[in-house]
Write a protein that holds these residues in place. Structure first.
Motif, mmCIF file in Angstrom:
data_model
loop_
_atom_site.group_PDB
_atom_site.id
_atom_site.type_symbol
_atom_site.label_atom_id
_atom_site.label_comp_id
_atom_site.label_asym_id
_atom_site.label_seq_id
_atom_site.Cartn_x
_atom_site.Cartn_y
_atom_site.Cartn_z
ATOM 1 N N UNK A 85 0.698 -1.175 -0.030
ATOM 2 C CA UNK A 85 -0.095 0.047 0.020
ATOM 3 C C UNK A 85 0.730 1.380 0.065
ATOM 4 N N UNK A 86 0.176 2.337 -0.876
ATOM 5 C CA UNK A 86 1.210 3.621 -0.770
ATOM 6 C C UNK A 86 0.115 4.566 -0.764
ATOM 7 N N UNK A 87 0.802 5.788 -0.397
ATOM 8 C CA UNK A 87 -0.296 7.091 -0.575
ATOM 9 C C UNK A 87 -0.296 7.448 1.021
ATOM 10 N N UNK A 88 -0.736 8.904 0.944
ATOM 11 C CA UNK A 88 -0.752 9.681 2.270
ATOM 12 C C UNK A 88 -2.108 9.968 2.616
ATOM 13 N N UNK A 89 -3.148 9.609 1.776
ATOM 14 C CA UNK A 89 -4.471 9.777 1.880
ATOM 15 C C UNK A 89 -5.369 8.923 2.599
ATOM 16 N N UNK A 90 -5.006 9.068 4.322
ATOM 17 C CA UNK A 90 -5.843 8.092 5.121
ATOM 18 C C UNK A 90 -6.054 8.585 6.421
ATOM 19 N N UNK A 91 -6.722 7.943 7.196
ATOM 20 C CA UNK A 91 -7.195 8.924 8.510
ATOM 21 C C UNK A 91 -6.067 8.327 9.403
ATOM 22 N N UNK A 92 -5.920 9.299 10.420
ATOM 23 C CA UNK A 92 -4.998 9.147 11.693
ATOM 24 C C UNK A 92 -5.714 9.471 12.605
ATOM 25 N N UNK A 93 -5.868 8.696 13.798
ATOM 26 C CA UNK A 93 -6.316 8.995 15.142
ATOM 27 C C UNK A 93 -5.889 10.133 15.642
ATOM 28 N N UNK A 94 -6.448 10.990 16.777
ATOM 29 C CA UNK A 94 -5.843 12.003 17.313
ATOM 30 C C UNK A 94 -6.599 13.255 16.704
ATOM 31 N N UNK A 95 -7.009 14.344 17.601
ATOM 32 C CA UNK A 95 -7.616 15.210 17.178
ATOM 33 C C UNK A 95 -9.098 15.005 16.774
ATOM 34 N N UNK A 96 -9.677 14.228 17.872
ATOM 35 C CA UNK A 96 -10.920 13.382 17.460
ATOM 36 C C UNK A 96 -12.187 14.493 17.415
ATOM 37 N N UNK A 97 -11.734 15.511 17.712
ATOM 38 C CA UNK A 97 -13.123 16.537 17.571
ATOM 39 C C UNK A 97 -12.943 17.547 16.441
ATOM 40 N N UNK A 98 -11.838 17.364 15.549
ATOM 41 C CA UNK A 98 -11.744 18.026 14.548
ATOM 42 C C UNK A 98 -12.936 17.675 13.167
ATOM 43 N N UNK A 99 -13.484 18.746 12.871
ATOM 44 C CA UNK A 99 -14.381 18.318 11.682
ATOM 45 C C UNK A 99 -13.844 17.994 10.594
ATOM 46 N N UNK A 100 -14.258 16.818 9.712
ATOM 47 C CA UNK A 100 -13.904 16.380 8.518
ATOM 48 C C UNK A 100 -14.581 16.826 7.358
ATOM 49 N N UNK A 101 -14.084 17.369 6.294
ATOM 50 C CA UNK A 101 -14.832 17.326 5.207
ATOM 51 C C UNK A 101 -14.200 16.322 4.055
ATOM 52 N N UNK A 102 -15.125 15.529 3.609
ATOM 53 C CA UNK A 102 -14.682 14.712 2.305
ATOM 54 C C UNK A 102 -15.413 14.681 1.209
ATOM 55 N N UNK A 103 -14.720 15.213 -0.056
ATOM 56 C CA UNK A 103 -15.227 15.088 -1.165
ATOM 57 C C UNK A 103 -14.815 14.201 -2.249
ATOM 58 N N UNK A 104 -15.504 13.355 -2.855
ATOM 59 C CA UNK A 104 -15.104 12.722 -3.950
ATOM 60 C C UNK A 104 -16.191 12.463 -5.063
#
Lengths: 129, 324
Positions: B180-199
């Motif tokens: 597996x390659x690439x840096x587009x993935x989830x990391x735990x920590x900062x659990x309160x941060x809002x996430x915006x995902x566009x695909x």
């Protein structure tokens, strides 16, 4: 008087707050540049991470910090943009954003002037003259 | 004196040398630029030990987690085995155990493997057919699933691999995969941060994995998914995403079509990234994931940054297609 003497022992880079200050400045500065319709077409199709790294290297230099930039690098790096029509008006716009960024970070006017002078010294190379 | 192993070479690293110094001295060609940790040209990856903290400053957090480091800032603390990014060419085999039609354009391919593999949902692997034909696809499932990899494959016009996968590939077939390659993935920590995902299109695949990963790890901040396509044929897993939104109060789902078929019910009208970016005043403090059409990804990256998201918080995966 003594205060003035003490602070003059520090380099410009140290007075501005070193690498941490550069990071804070890049974040504000690059956002301003990209949002400016007068100049943002020059940044189309560039890798934003790489561009931010270049901005960081540039601001480190303008802040009087350690850098490996030469006039020749500046010339080569902007050749493509000069062909696209890069001129004084665009350079002025970038200078505007640099000064506004430092004002936003509450940098004293005398230091802003020093940073601006260093940035200004790259004009002829950037514009390929 | 420490030992640096890079490919077939063993190099001695003296007390004051960086990994970059040592490798260059041994005539191993490593790209580099500023030599002070700014330009990131000399990005490398440690294949065994965790790199020194100072060698990871300024690198994206997902890459730090994968032991990437800057060779010019790396004074090794112990022996290291290193490689340039994406030069580890370990391949492994996996067999297709399920093929499911998700929409007229998209199939879900589930593969089972036996190798030791570590990955994050949202990363990609190269899938290789027996004759060598190879394409990159994003992993849509989280690594908590035992020895399973899930991909969403969209049929591209004249797409050699995708047409084959849609029309001919049968369960039981063995494919060869890269790590597996690439840096587009989830990391735990900062659990309160809002996430915006566009695909867009099958850009849902990595986002689907990332969302499940985030929810499973107890992400508490709001999660906003915008999935768009030109027409409804390109949208899929709609019921499942709606179900997920009912199940998790912090998960919001918007499916949109940008084509002329405004009469279709149930979908928002417009381009996913425009709808998403217009819906928020400021993205300061947000984490943003962008996957799919390269133009959408690049535009959204810039707009998200201008709207206040910091560059380190923007994770992007542009799906490039080969010209024919």
């Amino acid at each position: 008087m003594s205060e003035t003497l003490e602070t003059t022992n520090l380099t410009l880079f140290e007075q501005l707050g070193g690498a941490a200050a550069v990071d804070a400045a890049v974040d504000i500065f690059y956002r301003k540049v990209l949002a400016d319709y007068r100049i943002n077409r020059f940044f189309d199709n560039v890798d934003m991470e790489k561009q931010a790294a270049k901005q960081k290297a540039f601001l480190t230099m303008a802040f009087g910090g350690p850098h490996n930039y030469t006039g020749e690098d500046m010339r080569k790096g902007h050749e493509r943009l000069v062909k696209m029509g890069l001129d004084d008006s665009h350079f002025d716009a970038v200078m505007e954003h640099l000064e506004a960024t430092l004002q936003e970070l509450n940098v004293p006017g005398a230091l802003i002037a020093q940073v601006a002078a260093i940035a200004e010294s790259t004009r002829t190379d950037v514009l390929g003259r | 004196m420490l030992n640096i192993t890079c490919g077939e070479s063993n190099v001695a690293c003296l007390a004051n040398e960086t990994v970059l110094d040592a490798l260059l001295k041994a005539n191993i060609p490593i790209p580099y630029g500023c030599r002070q940790g700014v330009c990131q040209s000399c990005l490398m990856r440690s294949l065994d030990v965790t790199p020194p903290v100072a060698a990871q400053i300024g690198i994206k957090d997902t890459l730090q987690k994968q032991n990437y480091f800057l060779a010019c800032c790396c004074h090794p603390e112990q022996d290291m085995t290193v490689s340039l990014p994406d030069q580890q060419d370990t391949w492994f085999e996996a067999s297709v155990i399920q093929k499911q039609q998700l929409s007229p354009e998209i199939i879900r391919l589930t593969l089972q493997y036996n190798a030791e593999l570590s990955f994050f949902a949202g990363q990609f692997v190269n899938l290789q057919r027996l004759d060598g034909l190879t394409r990159s696809y994003s992993i849509a499932n989280s690594s908590r699933h035992e020895k399973i990899l899930e991909f969403h494959i969209r049929r591209l016009p004249n797409g050699q691999f995708s047409s084959w996968a849609h029309d001919e590939l049968q369960p039981g077939t063995t494919l060869t995969l890269t790590e597996a390659r690439g840096s587009c993935h989830y990391l735990p920590g900062r659990a309160q941060q809002p996430l915006l995902l566009i695909g867009t299109g099958s850009g849902l695949a990595p986002l689907y994995g990332i969302i499940h990963d985030a929810l499973a790890q107890g992400h508490a901040g709001s999660i906003h998914l915008y999935h768009g396509s030109r027409n409804s044929e390109g949208l899929y897993l709609i019921d499942e995403m709606q179900e997920l939104a009912k199940q998790y109060a912090n998960f919001n789902y918007t499916a949109s079509v940008s084509g002329a078929c405004a009469t279709e019910t149930g979908f928002a009208q417009g381009r996913a990234h425009e709808l998403a970016l217009n819906a928020v005043q400021s993205l300061k403090g947000w984490r943003v994931y962008l996957c799919g059409h390269p133009e959408m990804v690049n535009q959204s990256k810039r707009m998200a940054y201008i709207k206040g998201a910091s560059l380190g918080d923007i994770y992007a995966d542009a799906f490039l297609t080969l010209p024919h």
